[in-house]
Design an enzyme around this catalytic site. Structure first.
Site, PDB file in Angstrom:
ATOM      1  N   THR A   1     -11.100  -6.841  -6.165  1.00  0.00           N
ATOM      2  CA  THR A   1     -11.771  -6.660  -4.897  1.00  0.00           C
ATOM      3  C   THR A   1     -12.380  -7.755  -4.664  1.00  0.00           C
ATOM      4  O   THR A   1     -13.142  -8.254  -5.100  1.00  0.00           O
ATOM      5  CB  THR A   1     -12.742  -5.271  -5.011  1.00  0.00           C
ATOM      6  OG1 THR A   1     -13.458  -5.456  -3.689  1.00  0.00           O
ATOM      7  CG2 THR A   1     -13.648  -5.467  -6.243  1.00  0.00           C
TER       8      THR A   1
ATOM      9  N   GLY B   1      -8.102   1.901  -5.071  1.00  0.00           N
ATOM     10  CA  GLY B   1      -7.001   2.700  -5.074  1.00  0.00           C
ATOM     11  C   GLY B   1      -6.109   2.587  -5.918  1.00  0.00           C
ATOM     12  O   GLY B   1      -5.497   3.425  -6.589  1.00  0.00           O
TER      13      GLY B   1
ATOM     14  N   MET C   1     -15.063 -10.463   5.247  1.00  0.00           N
ATOM     15  CA  MET C   1     -14.558  -9.372   4.506  1.00  0.00           C
ATOM     16  C   MET C   1     -15.996  -8.584   4.071  1.00  0.00           C
ATOM     17  O   MET C   1     -16.957  -9.024   3.727  1.00  0.00           O
ATOM     18  CB  MET C   1     -13.682  -9.592   3.339  1.00  0.00           C
ATOM     19  CG  MET C   1     -12.427  -9.953   3.676  1.00  0.00           C
ATOM     20  SD  MET C   1     -12.634 -11.868   4.031  1.00  0.00           S
ATOM     21  CE  MET C   1     -12.401 -12.281   2.248  1.00  0.00           C
ATOM     22  N   GLY C   2     -15.693  -7.430   4.114  1.00  0.00           N
ATOM     23  CA  GLY C   2     -16.778  -6.214   3.530  1.00  0.00           C
ATOM     24  C   GLY C   2     -16.819  -5.307   4.061  1.00  0.00           C
ATOM     25  O   GLY C   2     -17.415  -4.852   5.102  1.00  0.00           O
ATOM     26  N   ARG C   3     -15.947  -4.200   3.730  1.00  0.00           N
ATOM     27  CA  ARG C   3     -15.920  -2.940   4.378  1.00  0.00           C
ATOM     28  C   ARG C   3     -17.110  -2.098   4.367  1.00  0.00           C
ATOM     29  O   ARG C   3     -17.630  -1.444   5.362  1.00  0.00           O
ATOM     30  CB  ARG C   3     -14.460  -2.139   3.950  1.00  0.00           C
ATOM     31  CG  ARG C   3     -13.409  -2.918   4.354  1.00  0.00           C
ATOM     32  CD  ARG C   3     -12.109  -2.073   3.581  1.00  0.00           C
ATOM     33  NE  ARG C   3     -11.926  -0.849   4.141  1.00  0.00           N
ATOM     34  CZ  ARG C   3     -11.287  -0.268   4.922  1.00  0.00           C
ATOM     35  NH1 ARG C   3     -10.740  -1.235   5.765  1.00  0.00           N
ATOM     36  NH2 ARG C   3     -11.405   0.869   5.195  1.00  0.00           N
TER      37      ARG C   3
ATOM     38  N   ARG D   1       0.889  -1.173   0.014  1.00  0.00           N
ATOM     39  CA  ARG D   1       0.089  -0.111  -0.083  1.00  0.00           C
ATOM     40  C   ARG D   1       0.891   1.079   0.104  1.00  0.00           C
ATOM     41  O   ARG D   1       2.190   1.176   0.471  1.00  0.00           O
ATOM     42  CB  ARG D   1      -0.876  -0.094   1.237  1.00  0.00           C
ATOM     43  CG  ARG D   1      -1.868  -0.978   1.154  1.00  0.00           C
ATOM     44  CD  ARG D   1      -2.908  -1.018   2.274  1.00  0.00           C
ATOM     45  NE  ARG D   1      -3.667  -2.042   2.501  1.00  0.00           N
ATOM     46  CZ  ARG D   1      -4.708  -2.581   1.488  1.00  0.00           C
ATOM     47  NH1 ARG D   1      -5.199  -1.925   0.534  1.00  0.00           N
ATOM     48  NH2 ARG D   1      -5.493  -3.467   1.837  1.00  0.00           N
ATOM     49  N   GLY D   2       0.229   2.162  -0.149  1.00  0.00           N
ATOM     50  CA  GLY D   2       1.194   3.573  -0.447  1.00  0.00           C
ATOM     51  C   GLY D   2       2.099   3.536  -1.547  1.00  0.00           C
ATOM     52  O   GLY D   2       2.268   2.557  -2.359  1.00  0.00           O
TER      53      GLY D   2
ATOM     54  N   ASP E   1     -14.204  -8.006  -1.986  1.00  0.00           N
ATOM     55  CA  ASP E   1     -15.489  -7.468  -1.465  1.00  0.00           C
ATOM     56  C   ASP E   1     -16.824  -7.485  -2.598  1.00  0.00           C
ATOM     57  O   ASP E   1     -17.765  -7.276  -2.212  1.00  0.00           O
ATOM     58  CB  ASP E   1     -15.486  -6.291  -0.823  1.00  0.00           C
ATOM     59  CG  ASP E   1     -14.493  -6.115   0.439  1.00  0.00           C
ATOM     60  OD1 ASP E   1     -13.930  -7.309   0.525  1.00  0.00           O
ATOM     61  OD2 ASP E   1     -14.267  -5.019   0.773  1.00  0.00           O
TER      62      ASP E   1
ATOM     63  N   GLU F   1     -17.139  -6.993   7.946  1.00  0.00           N
ATOM     64  CA  GLU F   1     -16.301  -6.202   8.619  1.00  0.00           C
ATOM     65  C   GLU F   1     -16.648  -4.926   9.085  1.00  0.00           C
ATOM     66  O   GLU F   1     -16.502  -3.999   9.984  1.00  0.00           O
ATOM     67  CB  GLU F   1     -14.846  -6.415   8.256  1.00  0.00           C
ATOM     68  CG  GLU F   1     -14.692  -5.772   6.903  1.00  0.00           C
ATOM     69  CD  GLU F   1     -13.329  -5.758   6.349  1.00  0.00           C
ATOM     70  OE1 GLU F   1     -13.018  -6.324   5.383  1.00  0.00           O
ATOM     71  OE2 GLU F   1     -12.404  -5.403   7.126  1.00  0.00           O
TER      72      GLU F   1
END
Ligand code: ATP
Ligand code: MG
Length: 503
Positions: free
Chosen positions: A238, A211, A283-285, A167-168, A240, A339
């Site tokens: 993804t 992202g 999972m599942g923001r 990430r980033g 999700d 989540e």
């Protein structure tokens, strides 16, 4: 076609035609580089493809977004259909391709890598493919590995990504510099023994989530600004299933399947003890698709909680009342919680500082631990009942498994679609199935919204009728502070989302 009008700006290329026909097109080299030569597609001589009836896809073919139409409905929104074109913009020997994976793990990443390498190699005779290691920063940190069919053979049987991810670290100009003629080309020169002069990476395949696709879009804009002949192709990742437009994302099927094992374990534990309660976090923001599908598939789940459906604990119609009823009736119960469910309840109570990961994503609090504690407190302390609660968080076990058979097939199609598109001169696009037909989708359509479960749709109704759980939509509770907060955040653009379901 005289009836077509094209409106273009740097971001959108929309073609409107008669009877409400709207094509949301993707960029093409010819939009910003003039007079590029084209070449016959090498697939015309490929014996495997010579039997295909429609050898090449008509460049004007498109895929309609809405498949259910009424007699009087307009022809609607379309995306360009994927597939090999008669003319390509690259000579196979000139093509230098690279692949990068960014963001979290998802089953199928290795399959996509393998199929891009093998597809380029066997369909187009492209032999110079480089893996960028460790996500976006690998471009300028110069961590690369050459990829050949031999190297990627069998990687689809492994979870994770052989390239590593992070990430980033997205630095657009450093990345494009390295693509333009420094880092990557020198690596290619070293690896493949080619002359260094005038070597460009012409095709960049980017695998990752929202992202990552935003990052790919920024890379594409910079490439267009510099006028480089570099195709940027995104493959949406993804687990999700929160990416809009496309039917579903790769790894989703595998995740739902793997989630069954956690649910079964929770069920076995719950059944074996007095007042056993199994809690499984999935999972599942922001989107509860995995929880919803895993629940419907399993039939062992008594209650499924997702971000889209606000719930409450106390009082009539609340979760505690339902748990008590199930324990009385059945002696045990299983709860699946996504989540991102109930985050508005947690944040009211915990008031912790907003924390972010390296990519700037908000870190969520562990709703599974929170709800387990709440249930223990309520039944143990308040109701003085003996309960046996087991909490299972299979997240990392699910993300790390290899993709299943159907995801492998799906990943193969995604990879091939991306290759055909890049070879045909398209760039700045993502690939994915729209109503079962793969299409080239502009980046902005993938990143501007989120796909979420629509709780007034049939699929959620199917779930409610299979679990028999409360809908938590008690009219009195709709005016409760947590519900109002949830709604106001939702409407205030807290998360922009697309009303779409998978029926
Ligand atoms: P997932 O959330 O499914 O794990 P993701 O692709 O959304 O996948 P992120 O960690 O958010 O994962 O982003 C992956 C990469 O994309 C990171 O390297 C990050 O720096 C870069 N990135 C994220 N957002 C942007 C943006 N708006 N512009 C440029 N780069 C971005
Ligand atoms: Mg993301």
């Amino acid at each position: 076609n005289g009836s077509m009008a094209t409106t273009e700006n740097s971001e959108r290329k929309i073609i409107t035609g008669e009877a409400g026909y709207v094509l949301e097109d993707v960029p093409h080299f010819s939009d910003y580089i003039s007079d590029l030569p084209t070449y016959p597609n090498p697939l015309q001589d490929n014996p495997s493809y010579s039997v295909v009836k429609q050898h090449f896809v008509d460049v004007d073919d498109s895929v309609a977004q809405n498949i259910v139409v009424h007699q009087d409905s307009p022809r609607g929104r379309h995306f360009r259909r994927v597939g090999p074109r008669e003319k390509v913009y690259f000579e196979s020997d000139d093509v230098h391709a690279c692949i990068v994976t960014c963001g979290g793990l998802c089953p199928g990443l290795n399959t996509v890598i393998r199929e891009i390498v093998c597809g380029l190699y066997y369909m187009y005779g492209v032999h110079k493919v480089l893996g960028i290691e460790g996500g976006y920063r690998g471009f300028y940190a110069r961590n690369t590995i050459p990829l050949t069919p031999k190297i990627v053979n069998g990687i689809h049987k492994r979870g994770g990504t052989i390239l590593g991810t992070s990430r980033g670290g997205h630095d657009t100009s450093k990345i494009v510099d390295s693509i333009q003629d420094r880092g990557i080309n020198q690596q290619l020169a070293l690896v493949n023994g080619f002359k260094k002069s005038n070597m460009y990476v012409y095709q960049v395949y980017v695998l990752g989530g929202d992202g990552t696709q935003k990052g790919a879009s920024a890379i594409f804009e910079e490439i267009r600004r510099r006028g480089l002949k570099v195709a940027v192709a995104g493959i949406p990742k993804t687990i999700d299933n929160d990416i809009p437009i496309i039917d579903k994302s790769f790894g989703f099927d595998t995740a739902v399947e793997e989630a069954q094992r956690a649910i079964s374990a929770a069920h076995v534990e719950a059944e074996s003890f007095e007042n056993g309660i199994g809690v499984v976090k999935l999972m599942g923001r922001y989107s509860g698709f995995i929880a919803m599908y895993a629940t419907i598939a399993s039939r062992d789940v008594d209650c499924c909680l997702i971000p889209e459906s606000p719930f409450y604990l106390e009082g009539p119609g609340g979760l505690f009342e339902y748990i008590e009823k199930r324990l009385k009736e059945n002696g045990h119960m299983v709860i699946v919680i996504a989540e991102g469910a109930g985050q508005e309840l947690l944040s009211e109570i915990m008031h912790t500082m907003d924390q972010q990961d390296a990519s700037g994503n908000k870190l969520l609090q562990d709703v599974g631990l929170w709800i387990s504690q709440k249930i223990r407190d309520h039944f143990g302390k308040k109701r003085k009942m003996t309960i046996n609660l087991k909490y299972i968080d299979p997240t990392y076990m699910i993300r790390a498994v290899p993709s299943n058979a159907s995801d492998n097939v799906y990943c193969t199609l995604l990879a091939h679609s991306a290759i055909h598109g890049a070879m045909a001169g398209y760039t700045g696009f993502t690939v994915g199935p729209v109503n079962g037909r793969h299409a080239y989708i502009p980046f902005y359509r993938i990143t501007e919204r989120q796909n979420r479960v629509v709780i007034t749709d049939r699929m959620w109704a199917r779930l409610l009728s299979s679990t028999n759980q409360p809908s938590f939509l008690d009219p009195k509770k709709i005016s409760s502070p947590s519900y109002v907060l949830f709604e106001s955040r939702r409407q205030g653009g807290f998360v922009k989302y697309e009303m779409k379901s998978m029926q």
